[in-house]
Design a protein around this motif. Sequence first.
Motif, PDB file in Angstrom:
ATOM      1  N   SER A 131       0.829  -1.206   0.000  1.00  0.00           N
ATOM      2  CA  SER A 131       0.000   0.000   0.000  1.00  0.00           C
ATOM      3  C   SER A 131       0.860   1.251   0.000  1.00  0.00           C
ATOM      4  O   SER A 131       0.559   2.234  -0.686  1.00  0.00           O
ATOM      5  N   SER A 132       1.948   1.223   0.756  1.00  0.00           N
ATOM      6  CA  SER A 132       2.845   2.375   0.828  1.00  0.00           C
ATOM      7  C   SER A 132       3.548   2.622  -0.503  1.00  0.00           C
ATOM      8  O   SER A 132       3.704   3.766  -0.933  1.00  0.00           O
ATOM      9  N   LYS A 133       3.939   1.556  -1.163  1.00  0.00           N
ATOM     10  CA  LYS A 133       4.638   1.692  -2.448  1.00  0.00           C
ATOM     11  C   LYS A 133       3.705   2.234  -3.520  1.00  0.00           C
ATOM     12  O   LYS A 133       4.113   3.025  -4.382  1.00  0.00           O
ATOM     13  N   SER A 134       2.461   1.787  -3.497  1.00  0.00           N
ATOM     14  CA  SER A 134       1.433   2.315  -4.397  1.00  0.00           C
ATOM     15  C   SER A 134       1.925   2.325  -5.846  1.00  0.00           C
ATOM     16  O   SER A 134       2.381   1.311  -6.357  1.00  0.00           O
ATOM     17  N   ASN A 135       1.861   3.501  -6.503  1.00  0.00           N
ATOM     18  CA  ASN A 135       2.249   3.611  -7.910  1.00  0.00           C
ATOM     19  C   ASN A 135       3.654   4.173  -8.099  1.00  0.00           C
ATOM     20  O   ASN A 135       3.988   4.652  -9.182  1.00  0.00           O
ATOM     21  N   TYR A 136       4.459   4.132  -7.067  1.00  0.00           N
ATOM     22  CA  TYR A 136       5.823   4.641  -7.172  1.00  0.00           C
ATOM     23  C   TYR A 136       6.726   3.624  -7.869  1.00  0.00           C
ATOM     24  O   TYR A 136       6.499   2.413  -7.815  1.00  0.00           O
ATOM     25  N   LEU A 137       7.770   4.142  -8.484  1.00  0.00           N
ATOM     26  CA  LEU A 137       8.798   3.287  -9.078  1.00  0.00           C
ATOM     27  C   LEU A 137       9.847   2.982  -8.016  1.00  0.00           C
ATOM     28  O   LEU A 137      10.302   3.891  -7.320  1.00  0.00           O
ATOM     29  N   PRO A 138      10.253   1.724  -7.870  1.00  0.00           N
ATOM     30  CA  PRO A 138      11.189   1.371  -6.800  1.00  0.00           C
ATOM     31  C   PRO A 138      12.595   1.898  -7.061  1.00  0.00           C
ATOM     32  O   PRO A 138      13.014   2.071  -8.208  1.00  0.00           O
ATOM     33  N   SER A 139      13.309   2.123  -5.983  1.00  0.00           N
ATOM     34  CA  SER A 139      14.712   2.527  -6.088  1.00  0.00           C
ATOM     35  C   SER A 139      15.538   1.402  -6.710  1.00  0.00           C
ATOM     36  O   SER A 139      15.229   0.212  -6.566  1.00  0.00           O
ATOM     37  N   ASP A 140      16.617   1.793  -7.374  1.00  0.00           N
ATOM     38  CA  ASP A 140      17.513   0.806  -7.988  1.00  0.00           C
ATOM     39  C   ASP A 140      18.112  -0.151  -6.958  1.00  0.00           C
ATOM     40  O   ASP A 140      18.546  -1.253  -7.312  1.00  0.00           O
ATOM     41  N   LYS A 141      18.129   0.267  -5.691  1.00  0.00           N
ATOM     42  CA  LYS A 141      18.751  -0.572  -4.663  1.00  0.00           C
ATOM     43  C   LYS A 141      18.028  -1.909  -4.500  1.00  0.00           C
ATOM     44  O   LYS A 141      18.591  -2.872  -3.983  1.00  0.00           O
ATOM     45  N   TYR A 142      16.758  -1.973  -4.943  1.00  0.00           N
ATOM     46  CA  TYR A 142      15.987  -3.206  -4.788  1.00  0.00           C
ATOM     47  C   TYR A 142      16.117  -4.143  -5.991  1.00  0.00           C
ATOM     48  O   TYR A 142      15.632  -5.273  -5.949  1.00  0.00           O
ATOM     49  N   PHE A 143      16.750  -3.666  -7.052  1.00  0.00           N
ATOM     50  CA  PHE A 143      16.725  -4.439  -8.297  1.00  0.00           C
ATOM     51  C   PHE A 143      17.353  -5.824  -8.136  1.00  0.00           C
ATOM     52  O   PHE A 143      16.767  -6.836  -8.539  1.00  0.00           O
ATOM     53  N   ASN A 144      18.544  -5.900  -7.569  1.00  0.00           N
ATOM     54  CA  ASN A 144      19.217  -7.199  -7.439  1.00  0.00           C
ATOM     55  C   ASN A 144      18.411  -8.167  -6.580  1.00  0.00           C
ATOM     56  O   ASN A 144      18.310  -9.362  -6.892  1.00  0.00           O
ATOM     57  N   ASP A 145      17.848  -7.652  -5.489  1.00  0.00           N
ATOM     58  CA  ASP A 145      17.041  -8.518  -4.623  1.00  0.00           C
ATOM     59  C   ASP A 145      15.766  -8.963  -5.336  1.00  0.00           C
ATOM     60  O   ASP A 145      15.287 -10.087  -5.126  1.00  0.00           O
ATOM     61  N   PHE A 146      15.213  -8.084  -6.167  1.00  0.00           N
ATOM     62  CA  PHE A 146      14.031  -8.446  -6.948  1.00  0.00           C
ATOM     63  C   PHE A 146      14.357  -9.604  -7.892  1.00  0.00           C
ATOM     64  O   PHE A 146      13.615 -10.595  -7.969  1.00  0.00           O
ATOM     65  N   VAL A 147      15.481  -9.501  -8.596  1.00  0.00           N
ATOM     66  CA  VAL A 147      15.870 -10.558  -9.530  1.00  0.00           C
ATOM     67  C   VAL A 147      16.186 -11.848  -8.777  1.00  0.00           C
ATOM     68  O   VAL A 147      15.806 -12.946  -9.208  1.00  0.00           O
ATOM     69  N   LYS A 148      16.861 -11.725  -7.636  1.00  0.00           N
ATOM     70  CA  LYS A 148      17.175 -12.918  -6.837  1.00  0.00           C
ATOM     71  C   LYS A 148      15.899 -13.633  -6.399  1.00  0.00           C
ATOM     72  O   LYS A 148      15.828 -14.869  -6.429  1.00  0.00           O
ATOM     73  N   LEU A 149      14.904 -12.853  -5.985  1.00  0.00           N
ATOM     74  CA  LEU A 149      13.648 -13.453  -5.551  1.00  0.00           C
ATOM     75  C   LEU A 149      12.938 -14.124  -6.722  1.00  0.00           C
ATOM     76  O   LEU A 149      12.409 -15.237  -6.596  1.00  0.00           O
ATOM     77  N   GLN A 150      12.925 -13.464  -7.869  1.00  0.00           N
ATOM     78  CA  GLN A 150      12.310 -14.067  -9.047  1.00  0.00           C
ATOM     79  C   GLN A 150      13.050 -15.352  -9.438  1.00  0.00           C
ATOM     80  O   GLN A 150      12.426 -16.361  -9.781  1.00  0.00           O
TER      81      GLN A 150
END
Length: 466
Positions: free
Chosen positions: A379-398
Amino acid sequence: MGRAGQALREVLESYSITQSQLATALGVERPIFFRWYHEQTDPSAERVTEIVQAIQAINSEASREFVEIYLGNLTTSQPQELTKFNAEQLPQSDQVDVATLSRLFSDCTTSYKYLFFLSLLDILKRRQFEVLSSISFQELIVEMLANAWYPYTYFKLSFGTQDKIAQKLDSLNLEITEPILKFTDTDKKLLRSTIASQNLSDSISHLKRYVPFRLVASFLDAELKAENVSKGRGNDLEKVIPAIAEKHFDVKKPLYKFNNTDYRDCQSLFIHPNWASYLEKHYAIIRGWASWEWVKYMQKRNPNIPNIVNKIFMPQQRGSLSPQTKYWKQILDFQPINCIYSGQPLDSKKMSLDHYLPWSFVAHDQLWNLIPTDPSINSSKSNYLPSDKYFNDFVKLQHFGLKVSSQILSYQKWLNTVESYISELKMNDPDDLLDFEKLSKAYELTIQPLISLATIQGFSPDWLYD
């Protein structure tokens, strides 16, 4: 991507039309058609028109179904007529001037005519095509702003730098409530009410200066010439057109006339009864045609934006995420996962699915862009674009999810599950999804340009969890 690929797959499979057959009919190379078919790229609106015509030549029923799937809920009723949305195919009539109607959107450089005509159709349908009472300019501008709100404000599409409708939306201080954001605002009733509560006098004045007078003038060409009145800008068209429309209303049958012959006192318009009958009888066709013209106009204004057709009108209520939720719950039940934003362990019974790239930008619920998170964080993130700092963790999770799912699902079911990864990340070999380096590179090539585009479009970047 957009609906074209989905529509192509369903229609070609249902009617036994081969990709090669249609690609040849279109005169396009097979690799290009392959990317459309698998939703790797979207054909332009102009190219979709050619696709419809090519399918029509092969099988008219298939063409009808393609348009129905592609336009989805942009039109309603009588789907068998939806293939007739080309201007030259509008239903003929000996009662009204269909030829002039078919040229209505020629050389349009702003959104006014599209929104005005579509709004006129919406109001007429809501009134069940009753024409004894007039349609006020106030009601029209409210409808136009409501029709513009979703593509411009919610989906952040460009209307053009000089577009006054967009400028007016920017100036409104609207209290947007959950039914509007969740697409449960039936017939945009709440949105229209919210807009109507604003001071719209300047918008109504601007509307009066241009759209209604110039649009109806197209139906009175000969009469204007007889009066030596030019339709070019900088003339007195708006001063004379109300009287001319009134004078020739019964015989020439323009689309509408005004409540007063003095342009300064014009506050509403009356639809000609013959036009009301024509529009009611052929509503699905006319609405489909006008919607199609609006889609083409907006795609030209937003050439690189994905999924335009899903962003032009108020979307239907968001679809269920049950299959995607089931997928990630299976992963969580296999092994605990921490949220990439907070670092806290996730509970499979309380998790929420986050669109890493906002849904209002991508307009889809494909797995490659979904990850589990805590509902409050989502809910807090809503329609915001995430910071680049999360990209590697996002890919790792995927990557983790893909590896686990490959172990717990049959190979064929896994292939079906990861189809969106293969098509959107442009990976030819499904097994490459299990190679972290290849997956990371594919995500980088896909997501980084989209984030840049979304930022330019107006989505707020660099969101961080506090």
